[in-house]
Design a protein around this motif. Sequence first.
Motif, PDB file in Angstrom:
ATOM      1  N   MET A  34       0.834  -1.201   0.000  1.00  0.00           N
ATOM      2  CA  MET A  34       0.000   0.000   0.000  1.00  0.00           C
ATOM      3  C   MET A  34       0.869   1.250   0.000  1.00  0.00           C
ATOM      4  SD  MET A  34      -1.498   0.071   3.840  1.00  0.00           S
ATOM      5  CE  MET A  34      -0.464   0.266   5.291  1.00  0.00           C
ATOM      6  N   THR A  35       0.305   2.261  -0.588  1.00  0.00           N
ATOM      7  CA  THR A  35       0.986   3.548  -0.596  1.00  0.00           C
ATOM      8  C   THR A  35       0.333   4.414   0.468  1.00  0.00           C
ATOM      9  OG1 THR A  35       1.434   3.313  -2.942  1.00  0.00           O
ATOM     10  CG2 THR A  35       1.600   5.524  -2.020  1.00  0.00           C
ATOM     11  N   VAL A  36       1.157   4.892   1.377  1.00  0.00           N
ATOM     12  CA  VAL A  36       0.608   5.709   2.466  1.00  0.00           C
ATOM     13  C   VAL A  36       0.841   7.176   2.156  1.00  0.00           C
ATOM     14  CG1 VAL A  36       0.919   3.919   4.205  1.00  0.00           C
ATOM     15  CG2 VAL A  36       2.747   5.554   3.810  1.00  0.00           C
ATOM     16  N   ASP A  37       0.283   8.024   3.020  1.00  0.00           N
ATOM     17  CA  ASP A  37       0.454   9.464   2.873  1.00  0.00           C
ATOM     18  C   ASP A  37       1.896   9.800   2.549  1.00  0.00           C
ATOM     19  OD1 ASP A  37      -2.114  10.206   3.339  1.00  0.00           O
ATOM     20  OD2 ASP A  37      -1.852  10.526   5.486  1.00  0.00           O
ATOM     21  N   TRP A  42       4.621   0.856   1.232  1.00  0.00           N
ATOM     22  CA  TRP A  42       4.850  -0.147   2.278  1.00  0.00           C
ATOM     23  C   TRP A  42       4.570  -1.514   1.670  1.00  0.00           C
ATOM     24  CZ3 TRP A  42       7.009  -0.937   6.782  1.00  0.00           C
ATOM     25  CH2 TRP A  42       6.558  -1.942   7.638  1.00  0.00           C
ATOM     26  N   PRO A  64      14.439  11.203   5.354  1.00  0.00           N
ATOM     27  CA  PRO A  64      14.800  11.362   6.764  1.00  0.00           C
ATOM     28  C   PRO A  64      15.774  10.301   7.263  1.00  0.00           C
ATOM     29  CG  PRO A  64      12.446  11.562   6.447  1.00  0.00           C
ATOM     30  CD  PRO A  64      13.008  11.081   5.157  1.00  0.00           C
ATOM     31  N   MET A  65      15.695   9.119   6.682  1.00  0.00           N
ATOM     32  CA  MET A  65      16.542   8.030   7.165  1.00  0.00           C
ATOM     33  C   MET A  65      17.951   8.097   6.569  1.00  0.00           C
ATOM     34  SD  MET A  65      15.613   4.031   7.258  1.00  0.00           S
ATOM     35  CE  MET A  65      16.552   2.866   8.230  1.00  0.00           C
TER      36      MET A  65
ATOM     37  N   LEU B 114      -7.605   9.810   9.700  1.00  0.00           N
ATOM     38  CA  LEU B 114      -6.172   9.936   9.956  1.00  0.00           C
ATOM     39  C   LEU B 114      -5.370  10.300   8.700  1.00  0.00           C
ATOM     40  CD1 LEU B 114      -5.634   6.821  12.266  1.00  0.00           C
ATOM     41  CD2 LEU B 114      -5.371   9.210  12.948  1.00  0.00           C
ATOM     42  N   ALA B 115      -5.929   9.952   7.528  1.00  0.00           N
ATOM     43  CA  ALA B 115      -5.180  10.165   6.281  1.00  0.00           C
ATOM     44  C   ALA B 115      -5.224  11.631   5.861  1.00  0.00           C
ATOM     45  CB  ALA B 115      -5.747   9.285   5.181  1.00  0.00           C
ATOM     46  N   ASN B 116      -4.121  12.117   5.351  1.00  0.00           N
ATOM     47  CA  ASN B 116      -4.094  13.496   4.846  1.00  0.00           C
ATOM     48  C   ASN B 116      -4.771  13.597   3.491  1.00  0.00           C
ATOM     49  OD1 ASN B 116      -2.668  14.674   7.009  1.00  0.00           O
ATOM     50  ND2 ASN B 116      -0.740  13.835   6.223  1.00  0.00           N
ATOM     51  N   ASP B 117      -4.576  12.594   2.655  1.00  0.00           N
ATOM     52  CA  ASP B 117      -5.175  12.604   1.325  1.00  0.00           C
ATOM     53  C   ASP B 117      -6.359  11.634   1.305  1.00  0.00           C
ATOM     54  OD1 ASP B 117      -3.137  14.305   0.360  1.00  0.00           O
ATOM     55  OD2 ASP B 117      -1.811  12.560   0.166  1.00  0.00           O
ATOM     56  N   THR B 120      -6.464   7.299   0.791  1.00  0.00           N
ATOM     57  CA  THR B 120      -5.118   6.739   0.946  1.00  0.00           C
ATOM     58  C   THR B 120      -4.969   6.223   2.377  1.00  0.00           C
ATOM     59  OG1 THR B 120      -4.153   8.818   1.676  1.00  0.00           O
ATOM     60  CG2 THR B 120      -4.069   8.348  -0.688  1.00  0.00           C
ATOM     61  N   HIS B 121      -3.992   5.379   2.544  1.00  0.00           N
ATOM     62  CA  HIS B 121      -3.737   4.849   3.879  1.00  0.00           C
ATOM     63  C   HIS B 121      -2.989   5.881   4.707  1.00  0.00           C
ATOM     64  CE1 HIS B 121      -4.990   0.708   3.091  1.00  0.00           C
ATOM     65  NE2 HIS B 121      -4.514   0.899   1.886  1.00  0.00           N
ATOM     66  N   PRO B 122      -3.419   6.128   5.919  1.00  0.00           N
ATOM     67  CA  PRO B 122      -2.689   7.063   6.761  1.00  0.00           C
ATOM     68  C   PRO B 122      -1.349   6.473   7.183  1.00  0.00           C
ATOM     69  CG  PRO B 122      -4.362   5.984   8.052  1.00  0.00           C
ATOM     70  CD  PRO B 122      -4.548   5.531   6.627  1.00  0.00           C
ATOM     71  N   ILE B 123      -0.467   7.349   7.564  1.00  0.00           N
ATOM     72  CA  ILE B 123       0.863   6.925   7.977  1.00  0.00           C
ATOM     73  C   ILE B 123       0.795   5.964   9.169  1.00  0.00           C
ATOM     74  CG2 ILE B 123       1.404   8.730   9.640  1.00  0.00           C
ATOM     75  CD1 ILE B 123       4.028   9.125   8.180  1.00  0.00           C
ATOM     76  N   SER B 125      -0.866   3.506   9.457  1.00  0.00           N
ATOM     77  CA  SER B 125      -1.125   2.123   9.031  1.00  0.00           C
ATOM     78  C   SER B 125       0.117   1.256   9.106  1.00  0.00           C
ATOM     79  CB  SER B 125      -1.640   2.101   7.583  1.00  0.00           C
ATOM     80  OG  SER B 125      -2.800   2.857   7.459  1.00  0.00           O
ATOM     81  N   ILE B 126       1.282   1.890   9.138  1.00  0.00           N
ATOM     82  CA  ILE B 126       2.502   1.091   9.180  1.00  0.00           C
ATOM     83  C   ILE B 126       3.201   1.296  10.518  1.00  0.00           C
ATOM     84  CG2 ILE B 126       2.753   1.282   6.670  1.00  0.00           C
ATOM     85  CD1 ILE B 126       5.059   3.189   7.118  1.00  0.00           C
ATOM     86  N   PHE B 135      10.306   8.183   6.523  1.00  0.00           N
ATOM     87  CA  PHE B 135       9.909   9.474   5.972  1.00  0.00           C
ATOM     88  C   PHE B 135       9.523  10.491   7.031  1.00  0.00           C
ATOM     89  CE2 PHE B 135       6.522   6.529   5.576  1.00  0.00           C
ATOM     90  CZ  PHE B 135       5.322   7.193   5.735  1.00  0.00           C
TER      91      PHE B 135
END
Lengths: 137, 145
Positions: A34-37, A42, A64-65, B114-117, B120-123, B125-126, B135
């Motif tokens: 999945m693509t997150v914000d 991921w 950042p990493m 929770l998602a900004n867009d 889409t999956h919010p951050i 989620s991971i 990131f």
Amino acid sequence: MIQSIAHVTVYVLNQDEALDFYQNKLGFEVGTDMTVDGGFRWLTVFAKAQPDLELVLAEPKEGPMFTKDAADKIRALVADGAFGAGVFETANCQKTYEELVAKGVEFIQPPTEQFYGVEALGVDNSGNWFSLTQRAK
Amino acid sequence: MTVNHTQYKKVCLGRDYLTQHYALAFDLADVATYSCMSKYHFCRVFSEVFGESPYQYISKIRIERAKELLVTSQRSINDICELVGYTSIGSFSVLFRKKTGLSPTQYRTKLQALANDPLTHPIQSIPMCYAHRLFGAKLEKSNIE
């Protein structure tokens, strides 16, 4: 008490190509893709018989990493085979080796008797080596 | 029970079939036949190899797919229920809550908030360690105390 390992990172050069390798050649399954914000992808895969341990296929990128220099260095090390993706177990090393070779997987060592079992050494399409091991009974 | 290479390959065939056809009604006897095994043997080997029954496996896949659709689509809960292979919205909702602790609607509302867009999956989620390191997501104070 730590009870188990859930995620392990494997740095790859290209996620699409790595996914093709781990899914279509090694026979792993996709855990999450999945693509997150922010556009970060991921991507995890797991061995069918062990869904609770996922390999995170991550591309080293500037962010950042890593600085750009660090990301470039990591990518070069991956390509050079400096890293290993670990030990993958099989019930029959010879048969699995032959199946994987037929699918085009590169091996740097064919199945060889070791004191702990039979082991072959393969390489993924980024450069990470992996052990294909059949445990001694 | 020791599972040999041939049995493993056979049971993987059936599992792959279930994975590919998760949204369809299925007869386990047919899946077992596809794997060149009896139904009883297929179930036994499947559970031994994968640590769950074929029914548990198909439920897991359906719920995971539903979670994806709830976050990344605007389809109705009824549509999603049918798309992932359930015919009863009641059974689907009960199972979904059992697996996630939330109803499908609550899950959608929570994740989308929770998602900004949109879609889409919010951050969140991971795992936070990855979000932070890869990131730069900021760690909440409560996460580091």
